[in-house]
Design a protein around this motif. Structure first.
Motif, short mmCIF file in Angstrom:
data_model
loop_
_atom_site.label_atom_id
_atom_site.label_comp_id
_atom_site.label_asym_id
_atom_site.label_seq_id
_atom_site.Cartn_x
_atom_site.Cartn_y
_atom_site.Cartn_z
N LYS A 177 -3.91 6.87 -2.80
CA LYS A 177 -3.52 5.56 -2.30
C LYS A 177 -3.77 4.47 -3.34
O LYS A 177 -4.81 4.43 -3.97
N GLN A 178 -2.78 3.61 -3.51
CA GLN A 178 -2.91 2.46 -4.40
C GLN A 178 -2.57 1.20 -3.59
O GLN A 178 -1.66 1.22 -2.75
N THR A 179 -3.30 0.13 -3.83
CA THR A 179 -3.07 -1.12 -3.12
C THR A 179 -2.72 -2.22 -4.12
O THR A 179 -3.40 -2.40 -5.12
N ARG A 233 0.07 -1.04 -11.08
CA ARG A 233 -0.95 -0.28 -10.36
C ARG A 233 -0.73 1.22 -10.44
O ARG A 233 -1.57 1.99 -9.98
N SER A 244 0.84 -1.19 0.00
CA SER A 244 0.00 0.00 0.00
C SER A 244 0.86 1.23 0.00
O SER A 244 1.59 1.26 0.90
N GLN A 282 -6.70 9.39 -10.86
CA GLN A 282 -6.54 8.25 -9.98
C GLN A 282 -5.42 8.45 -8.97
O GLN A 282 -4.90 7.51 -8.40
N PRO A 316 -1.16 4.54 -11.98
CA PRO A 316 -2.11 5.00 -13.01
C PRO A 316 -1.53 6.09 -13.91
O PRO A 316 -0.58 6.78 -13.55
#
Length: 210
Positions: A93-95, A83, A7, A90, A85
């Motif tokens: 936070k990215q998971t 992941r 994360s 977007q 973007p």
């Protein structure tokens, strides 16, 4: 199935446990990694000693071949970049979630485990600050792990330092300038600390069998 959650020229892997010099905050002592505050230095010392125990190899964790570990690191980088973007819509936070055994997780992130619960079956590593990108490059054995390039010289990258030190005086942070009002509202109450990357391994119960 167990999952490792993020994360996101080769470098040698790190062999030093991530323990940094504590700082004081209004007569309190703070862990520079997780931000936890202690009233006395002794409390922080016990906290750091516990972290050292988390990073000690247990007999039930298998030692993996170097080639296997290297391949898994490459898989992690692939899914991190996947992941990232294209575009500011977007942003945030990215998971990243992928299956991984406990031995795979430990082989990659040993010496950087900051939390462990045997009863819950959870490990956590915390990375933040300007030096975290290089630390993760050492761990993953890959420079530029945090960047994905697109056409027309565009790129997206992981931000692990929430400051404007690299922006010249008078210039506006391009990330802040690109945020729309709707995006700002979504980021107003974030569930994670901005500029921080957390790697978590969690043991999952197999529900396929009765």
């Amino acid at each position: 199935m167990n999952q490792a959650v993020v994360s996101t020229g080769a470098l040698p892997p790190s062999t030093t446990t991530q323990i940094t010099t504590p700082t004081t905050n209004d007569s309190r002592f703070e862990c520079n990694i997780c931000g936890k505050l202690f009233k006395k230095r002794g409390g922080l010392t016990r906290h750091l000693n516990t972290i050292i125990k988390y990073n000690s190899l247990r007999p039930d964790i298998d030692a993996l071949p170097d080639n296997t570990v290297h391949q898994f690191k490459a898989i992690l980088v692939h899914y991190i970049r996947k992941r990232l973007p294209k575009g500011y819509r977007q942003l945030g936070k990215q998971t990243v979630s992928i299956p991984a055994t406990e031995s795979q997780f430990y082989a990659v992130f040993k010496n950087y485990i900051h939390y462990y619960s045997a009863t819950k079956g959870i490990y956590k590593c915390i990375f933040r600050g300007g030096s975290s990108n290089q630390i993760l490059a050492n761990i993953l054995e890959m420079e530029g792990w945090e960047t994905k390039f697109y056409d027309q010289r565009q790129c997206t990258y992981v931000v692990l330092c929430d400051d404007d030190n690299n922006i010249e005086d008078g210039d506006e942070n391009p990330i802040t300038a690109a945020l729309t009002y709707e995006t700002i509202k979504k980021l107003r109450k974030p569930k994670c600390v901005r500029g921080q990357l957390v790697v978590e391994w969690k043991k999952q119960k197999n529900t396929d069998f009765n």
